[in-house]
Design a protein around this motif. Structure first.
Motif, PDB file in Angstrom:
ATOM      1  N   LYS A  14       0.851  -1.194   0.000  1.00  0.00           N
ATOM      2  CA  LYS A  14       0.000   0.000   0.000  1.00  0.00           C
ATOM      3  C   LYS A  14       0.886   1.244   0.000  1.00  0.00           C
ATOM      4  N   THR A  15       0.540   2.204  -0.869  1.00  0.00           N
ATOM      5  CA  THR A  15       1.295   3.449  -0.939  1.00  0.00           C
ATOM      6  C   THR A  15       0.748   4.413   0.107  1.00  0.00           C
ATOM      7  N   ILE A  16       1.627   4.830   1.003  1.00  0.00           N
ATOM      8  CA  ILE A  16       1.240   5.789   2.033  1.00  0.00           C
ATOM      9  C   ILE A  16       1.609   7.173   1.520  1.00  0.00           C
ATOM     10  N   VAL A  17       0.593   7.989   1.238  1.00  0.00           N
ATOM     11  CA  VAL A  17       0.853   9.316   0.678  1.00  0.00           C
ATOM     12  C   VAL A  17       0.837  10.361   1.779  1.00  0.00           C
ATOM     13  N   GLY A  18       1.372  11.513   1.446  1.00  0.00           N
ATOM     14  CA  GLY A  18       1.357  12.622   2.390  1.00  0.00           C
ATOM     15  C   GLY A  18       2.486  12.573   3.388  1.00  0.00           C
ATOM     16  N   ARG A  19       3.619  11.924   3.037  1.00  0.00           N
ATOM     17  CA  ARG A  19       4.767  11.870   3.934  1.00  0.00           C
ATOM     18  C   ARG A  19       5.978  12.491   3.233  1.00  0.00           C
ATOM     19  N   GLY A  25       5.106  11.762  -6.239  1.00  0.00           N
ATOM     20  CA  GLY A  25       4.909  13.013  -6.958  1.00  0.00           C
ATOM     21  C   GLY A  25       4.913  14.213  -6.043  1.00  0.00           C
ATOM     22  N   ARG A  26       4.830  15.384  -6.656  1.00  0.00           N
ATOM     23  CA  ARG A  26       5.029  16.620  -5.920  1.00  0.00           C
ATOM     24  C   ARG A  26       3.985  16.827  -4.834  1.00  0.00           C
ATOM     25  N   ALA A  27       2.703  16.687  -5.176  1.00  0.00           N
ATOM     26  CA  ALA A  27       1.669  17.037  -4.205  1.00  0.00           C
ATOM     27  C   ALA A  27       1.090  15.797  -3.523  1.00  0.00           C
ATOM     28  N   CYS A  28       1.534  14.647  -3.908  1.00  0.00           N
ATOM     29  CA  CYS A  28       1.179  13.354  -3.311  1.00  0.00           C
ATOM     30  C   CYS A  28      -0.307  13.203  -3.044  1.00  0.00           C
ATOM     31  N   ASP A  33      -1.172  23.666  -4.417  1.00  0.00           N
ATOM     32  CA  ASP A  33      -1.047  24.425  -3.179  1.00  0.00           C
ATOM     33  C   ASP A  33      -2.414  24.769  -2.584  1.00  0.00           C
ATOM     34  N   GLY A  34      -2.393  25.176  -1.357  1.00  0.00           N
ATOM     35  CA  GLY A  34      -3.612  25.594  -0.701  1.00  0.00           C
ATOM     36  C   GLY A  34      -3.711  25.024   0.695  1.00  0.00           C
ATOM     37  N   GLN A  35      -4.744  25.431   1.389  1.00  0.00           N
ATOM     38  CA  GLN A  35      -4.887  25.072   2.788  1.00  0.00           C
ATOM     39  C   GLN A  35      -4.996  23.566   2.980  1.00  0.00           C
ATOM     40  N   ASN A  36      -5.709  22.881   2.090  1.00  0.00           N
ATOM     41  CA  ASN A  36      -5.906  21.439   2.262  1.00  0.00           C
ATOM     42  C   ASN A  36      -4.694  20.616   1.870  1.00  0.00           C
ATOM     43  N   SER A  37      -3.713  21.229   1.214  1.00  0.00           N
ATOM     44  CA  SER A  37      -2.513  20.481   0.848  1.00  0.00           C
ATOM     45  C   SER A  37      -1.507  20.449   1.994  1.00  0.00           C
ATOM     46  N   ARG A  38      -1.658  21.302   2.969  1.00  0.00           N
ATOM     47  CA  ARG A  38      -0.707  21.394   4.085  1.00  0.00           C
ATOM     48  C   ARG A  38      -1.037  20.361   5.153  1.00  0.00           C
ATOM     49  N   SER A  39      -0.013  19.998   5.914  1.00  0.00           N
ATOM     50  CA  SER A  39      -0.280  19.105   7.033  1.00  0.00           C
ATOM     51  C   SER A  39      -1.029  19.899   8.088  1.00  0.00           C
ATOM     52  N   GLY A  40      -2.084  19.292   8.632  1.00  0.00           N
ATOM     53  CA  GLY A  40      -2.906  20.001   9.600  1.00  0.00           C
ATOM     54  C   GLY A  40      -3.836  20.996   8.955  1.00  0.00           C
TER      55      GLY A  40
END
Length: 143
Positions: A14-19, A25-28, A33-40
């Protein structure tokens, strides 16, 4: 007998994205960009970007009886005939034990659908007038 194995490539990890940026890829998977792309990142439930949210736009006035509404589970005389033997007592507790009625704050009402073939005792159960007449005509006791 040989061992049965899955074909190559069937069990992919399983690919764990957002790490990190290099994870697929760049935005995983979070868009650009934007508020929902940031951690938290992200907004609270009901937030509408600064616009007055629906739960504050809609007026709440007056009294609602919804929390206090009493609903009744309907039980027919056929159901009682099928599930009870002669001499048994029909009450909320026995209906729950037999699995006819489920739930915690449930109320029961007996309606005169069908006919009653067994002599059972009714205790603490709400009845329609026609059901009460049919039950008394069958020789059952009602408390």
């Amino acid at each position: 007998m040989g061992q049965i194995n899955a074909p190559y490539g069937a069990n992919a990890k399983k690919t764990i994205v957002g790490r990190g940026a290099s994870s697929k890829g760049r935005a995983c998977g979070r868009g650009h960009d934007g508020q929902n792309s940031r951690s938290g990142g992200g907004v609270r439930l009901g937030f509408e970007g600064g616009q007055m949210p629906l739960y504050r736009r809609v007026a709440r006035r007056g009294f609602s009886n919804a929390p206090f509404k009493v609903t009744y589970e309907v039980i027919s005389l056929d159901t009682i005939s099928a599930n009870y033997a002669d001499g048994e007592t029909v009450s909320l507790e026995t209906l729950k034990e037999k699995g006819i009625v489920k739930g915690v704050g449930v109320q029961v009402k007996v309606l005169s659908n069908g006919s009653l073939t067994k002599k059972v005792a009714f205790e603490g159960v709400k009845m329609s007038q026609s059901a009460k007449a049919a039950v008394e005509a069958a020789g059952c006791s009602v408390k």
